[in-house]
Design a protein around this motif. Structure first.
Motif, PDB file in Angstrom:
ATOM      1  N   UNK A  72       0.829  -1.200   0.000  1.00 28.02           N
ATOM      2  CA  UNK A  72       0.000   0.000   0.000  1.00 28.02           C
ATOM      3  C   UNK A  72       0.867   1.256   0.000  1.00 28.02           C
ATOM      4  N   UNK A  73       1.926   1.262   0.812  1.00 23.95           N
ATOM      5  CA  UNK A  73       2.814   2.424   0.847  1.00 23.95           C
ATOM      6  C   UNK A  73       3.495   2.627  -0.493  1.00 23.95           C
ATOM      7  N   UNK A  74       3.930   1.532  -1.125  1.00 22.64           N
ATOM      8  CA  UNK A  74       4.576   1.640  -2.433  1.00 22.64           C
ATOM      9  C   UNK A  74       3.627   2.221  -3.472  1.00 22.64           C
ATOM     10  N   UNK A  75       2.387   1.737  -3.494  1.00 23.02           N
ATOM     11  CA  UNK A  75       1.406   2.258  -4.451  1.00 23.02           C
ATOM     12  C   UNK A  75       1.106   3.721  -4.165  1.00 23.02           C
ATOM     13  N   UNK A  76       0.931   4.064  -2.898  1.00 21.86           N
ATOM     14  CA  UNK A  76       0.623   5.442  -2.531  1.00 21.86           C
ATOM     15  C   UNK A  76       1.761   6.376  -2.897  1.00 21.86           C
ATOM     16  N   UNK A  79       2.133   6.406  -6.964  1.00 21.61           N
ATOM     17  CA  UNK A  79       0.946   7.061  -7.530  1.00 21.61           C
ATOM     18  C   UNK A  79       0.701   8.428  -6.896  1.00 21.61           C
ATOM     19  N   UNK A  80       1.651   8.911  -6.077  1.00 18.10           N
ATOM     20  CA  UNK A  80       1.598  10.213  -5.397  1.00 18.10           C
ATOM     21  C   UNK A  80       0.215  10.488  -4.810  1.00 18.10           C
ATOM     22  N   UNK A  81      -0.240   9.534  -3.990  1.00 20.87           N
ATOM     23  CA  UNK A  81      -1.568   9.650  -3.398  1.00 20.87           C
ATOM     24  C   UNK A  81      -1.522  10.328  -2.044  1.00 20.87           C
ATOM     25  N   UNK A  82      -0.773   9.764  -1.096  1.00 18.08           N
ATOM     26  CA  UNK A  82      -0.696  10.359   0.229  1.00 18.08           C
ATOM     27  C   UNK A  82      -1.496   9.634   1.289  1.00 18.08           C
ATOM     28  N   UNK A  83      -2.288   8.641   0.899  1.00 12.20           N
ATOM     29  CA  UNK A  83      -2.981   7.834   1.889  1.00 12.20           C
ATOM     30  C   UNK A  83      -1.991   6.866   2.541  1.00 12.20           C
ATOM     31  N   UNK A  84      -2.248   6.498   3.786  1.00 15.22           N
ATOM     32  CA  UNK A  84      -1.332   5.613   4.500  1.00 15.22           C
ATOM     33  C   UNK A  84      -2.090   4.722   5.463  1.00 15.22           C
ATOM     34  N   UNK A  85      -1.590   3.518   5.625  1.00 14.95           N
ATOM     35  CA  UNK A  85      -2.154   2.593   6.602  1.00 14.95           C
ATOM     36  C   UNK A  85      -1.335   2.596   7.892  1.00 14.95           C
ATOM     37  N   UNK A  86      -0.225   3.319   7.896  1.00 15.04           N
ATOM     38  CA  UNK A  86       0.639   3.434   9.073  1.00 15.04           C
ATOM     39  C   UNK A  86       0.976   4.904   9.283  1.00 15.04           C
ATOM     40  N   UNK A  87       1.550   5.220  10.440  1.00 15.13           N
ATOM     41  CA  UNK A  87       2.013   6.577  10.704  1.00 15.13           C
ATOM     42  C   UNK A  87       3.338   6.777   9.974  1.00 15.13           C
ATOM     43  N   UNK A  88       3.297   7.539   8.886  1.00 15.07           N
ATOM     44  CA  UNK A  88       4.477   7.686   8.036  1.00 15.07           C
ATOM     45  C   UNK A  88       5.656   8.321   8.776  1.00 15.07           C
ATOM     46  N   UNK A  89       5.393   9.121   9.783  1.00 15.07           N
ATOM     47  CA  UNK A  89       6.461   9.830  10.472  1.00 15.07           C
ATOM     48  C   UNK A  89       7.218   8.939  11.446  1.00 15.07           C
ATOM     49  N   UNK A  90       6.571   7.916  11.968  1.00 15.28           N
ATOM     50  CA  UNK A  90       7.202   7.090  12.997  1.00 15.28           C
ATOM     51  C   UNK A  90       7.397   5.636  12.577  1.00 15.28           C
TER      52      UNK A  90
END
Length: 481
Positions: A72-76, A79-90
């Motif tokens: 999901x992170x790779x696709x986001x 595809x320059x989406x910005x959705x995330x299933x995890x906290x991208x910062x941590x």
């Protein structure tokens, strides 16, 4: 005894597999550049999924990220989406965050454009095939080799200049915005290294219309830093215009008469949607205590404009999308579905698609024989293309929404909002995406992928499907309306 090849023929024999590989790729590109584009996107997603699955990409524990989160992170990212299933910062390590930074820039400028730039750098020349590939990123009508409309946003002879504009604009715009953000980072209490890194990260996320945040808390430390928020808006706006528009403005920004209809339609429609969206958010949310109700008049107006810009594919937010009134969520969904300009880092069906539909409706209401804008006639095949893109987008959203509703049993308005955000590669979320089970994560990943490459591919296929037909069938008009 095996003969050893020598001389020129020997060199040719030893390298023949490279020649065969090159010929196979060239034949694939010649047969269907649209499929080539999808294959490149899918290949990049696979590579980044593997990289995000490495233990070094995950912060803290030595264990690697689960497959559904890595995919999901790779696709986001691509595809320059910005959705995330995890906290991208941590959740991700410095290596993982570097992958995010690199991936969004690759996905933002377009895979075919990047391939052409690399080819130009390596060979110092730009062949016809590379020009066609680069032109495919700027106009869906050219993604297939064949007849195209006589007026293009970028002509083949101008592709070299466009590639230079892409490379320079990415470096210059992201660089200037990053430098401008450093004082805000320092004022928020970050040290020098973190301020520089966060500024570069936010600048890339703004220009590529992605919306990831590198710091814990996201935009919370900058909620009232209007300089920082303005820089984000500027980056999102420039990225959503599209490289053909930036190219035209760079060449003749003082001579609007020389701008093409595409440039004028993009600028006009973008401005109208920006102002209309802000007016709607101001009207609907000014009394909402969870969003703008506690702000004064000036702050409410500014935040309304910020929200209007970010729902066009920017993905940043100073409020919780779940706290919006249902009417505001619907307005946000409509703005996200439209998205930004063609050949831009933004998603959606594109502003020119919406403009063509309104021009067609206006021409029909007037009884005019054709669509016209800025003293030019727009061919009717552009209307067919626009209708197809809208129907394709609506079908993706409908099918994905049904699947997510069945999987999660979540409220319809939250599902619709996040699905449209995924399709339009916007990145705003009501919180639904982060709580999805693995099956729902895969559905949303497919939605992001189809939203990024699906509409362009369909438009390209239809634009190139000009079959020769030596007869006409009898005409009969069904009842419409």
């Amino acid at each position: 005894m095996r003969a050893q090849p020598t001389g020129r023929s020997g060199r040719f024999d030893r390298r023949s597999w490279l020649g065969r590989l090159r010929d196979a790729i060239d034949a694939f590109v010649r047969q269907s550049p649209s499929r080539f584009a999808i294959a490149i996107f899918a290949g990049l997603i696979l590579v980044f999924t593997l990289l995000f699955s490495l233990p070094i990409a995950k912060a803290g524990e030595a264990s690697s990220a689960p497959l559904h989160d890595a995919l999901f992170t790779a696709v986001s990212v691509i595809c320059v989406t910005g959705l995330a299933t995890v906290d991208m910062a941590t959740y991700w390590s410095p290596f993982g965050n570097a992958l995010v930074f690199i991936g969004v820039n690759i996905g933002g400028i377009g895979v075919l454009t990047l391939a052409s730039i690399l080819g130009l750098v390596i060979s110092r020349r730009l062949g016809l095939r590379a020009k066609l590939m680069a032109a495919s990123d700027t106009n869906p009508s050219r993604i297939h080799v064949g007849p195209v409309a006589e007026r293009q946003a970028i002509r083949l002879g101008e592709v070299g200049g466009l590639l230079a504009t892409v490379a320079i604009s990415v470096l210059v715009i992201e660089g200037i915005i990053a430098v401008a953000m450093v004082p805000s980072m320092l004022a928020a209490g970050y040290d020098g290294l973190h301020s520089i890194w966060y500024s570069m990260y936010y600048s890339a996320m703004a220009f590529t219309n992605t919306g990831f945040s590198p710091n814990p808390g996201g935009l919370a430390p900058f909620e009232h830093d209007y300089w920082m928020l303005t820089m984000l808006m500027l980056g999102v706006f420039l990225g959503s215009l599209g490289f053909p528009v930036i190219f035209a403005l760079a060449r003749a920004w003082r001579q609007p008469r020389k701008w093409s209809v595409h440039v004028k339609l993009t600028l006009t429609t973008t401005t109208i949607l920006f102002i209309a969206g802000a007016a709607m958010f101001l009207l609907l949310e000014h009394s909402n205590p969870k969003t703008y109700g506690h702000l004064d008049a000036g702050a409410t107006i500014y935040q309304s404009f910020f929200m209007s810009m970010m729902t066009r594919s920017g993905g940043f937010s100073t409020i919780d999308m779940h706290d919006l009134y249902g009417s505001s969520q619907l307005v946000s969904s409509m703005l996200m579905f439209v998205g930004g300009g063609s050949a831009s880092t933004a998603g959606g069906i594109k502003v020119t698609t919406l403009a063509v539909l309104f021009l067609a409706a206006f021409a029909e209401a007037r009884g005019a024989p054709s669509m016209e804008a800025f003293g030019r006639r727009i061919p009717r095949d552009m209307l067919r293309l626009s209708v197809s893109v809208v129907l394709w987008g609506a079908t993706i959203v409908a099918v994905s929404s049904i699947a997510i509703l069945q999987i999660t049993k979540a409220p319809f308005e939250n599902v619709l909002f996040d699905v449209i955000s995924a399709f339009a590669t916007c990145g705003l979320s009501t919180g639904l995406t982060a709580d999805l089970p693995p099956s729902g994560v895969y559905v949303m990943a497919a939605t992001m992928f189809m939203g990024r490459v699906g509409t362009v591919t369909l438009a390209a296929a239809l634009a190139a499907s000009q079959r020769r037909q030596l007869f006409k069938r009898p005409e009969e008009r069904p009842i419409v309306g």
